[in-house]
Motif scaffolding. Sequence first.
Motif, PDB file in Angstrom:
ATOM      1  N   UNK A   1      35.089  -9.719  30.442  1.00 22.90           N
ATOM      2  CA  UNK A   1      35.233  -8.859  29.910  1.00 22.90           C
ATOM      3  C   UNK A   1      33.936  -8.163  31.409  1.00 22.90           C
ATOM      4  N   UNK A   2      32.597  -8.558  30.619  1.00 17.47           N
ATOM      5  CA  UNK A   2      31.221  -9.193  31.291  1.00 17.47           C
ATOM      6  C   UNK A   2      31.439 -10.492  32.343  1.00 17.47           C
ATOM      7  N   UNK A   3      31.918 -10.975  32.736  1.00 17.73           N
ATOM      8  CA  UNK A   3      32.096 -12.041  33.483  1.00 17.73           C
ATOM      9  C   UNK A   3      33.150 -11.432  34.792  1.00 17.73           C
ATOM     10  N   UNK A   4      34.297 -10.618  34.356  1.00 13.55           N
ATOM     11  CA  UNK A   4      35.085  -9.882  35.429  1.00 13.55           C
ATOM     12  C   UNK A   4      33.851  -8.686  35.996  1.00 13.55           C
ATOM     13  N   UNK A   5      33.097  -7.762  35.110  1.00 11.63           N
ATOM     14  CA  UNK A   5      32.266  -6.914  36.064  1.00 11.63           C
ATOM     15  C   UNK A   5      31.220  -7.112  36.631  1.00 11.63           C
ATOM     16  N   UNK A   6      30.725  -8.738  36.043  1.00  8.88           N
ATOM     17  CA  UNK A   6      29.482  -9.001  37.374  1.00  8.88           C
ATOM     18  C   UNK A   6      28.673  -9.575  36.099  1.00  8.88           C
ATOM     19  N   UNK A   7      28.771  -8.868  34.797  1.00  9.19           N
ATOM     20  CA  UNK A   7      26.469  -8.746  34.406  1.00  9.19           C
ATOM     21  C   UNK A   7      26.914  -9.865  33.316  1.00  9.19           C
ATOM     22  N   UNK A   8      25.193 -10.578  32.291  1.00  8.50           N
ATOM     23  CA  UNK A   8      25.396 -11.107  31.744  1.00  8.50           C
ATOM     24  C   UNK A   8      25.213  -9.945  30.184  1.00  8.50           C
ATOM     25  N   UNK A   9      25.536 -10.866  28.821  1.00  6.98           N
ATOM     26  CA  UNK A   9      25.467 -10.256  27.682  1.00  6.98           C
ATOM     27  C   UNK A   9      24.424 -10.660  27.215  1.00  6.98           C
TER      28      UNK A   9
END
Length: 81
Positions: free
Chosen positions: A67-75
């Motif tokens: 989901x983080x990759x899909x929205x482009x944010x880093x965990x």
Amino acid sequence: MAHEHTDQVQHTDRTEHPESGEHDAGHAAHGGHAGHGGHEDHVTVFRRLFWVMLALAVPVTLTSAGFADLLGYTLPQLPGV
């Protein structure tokens, strides 16, 4: 054209079948149509479970790598994530 049932069994003894009142009471005790088995509580149970599942799903989804990759944010680097 008439069709005969030669192997049909006639039930004349009423001892094998419960009386109508007994059957309805037993049916209601098992959630049958006579008492409706508390159907009004289904909405309350569904609503409560919906909010519990939503509360569990949001943090799991937000900490998902896909989901983080899909929205482009880093965990965030948290223990257990």
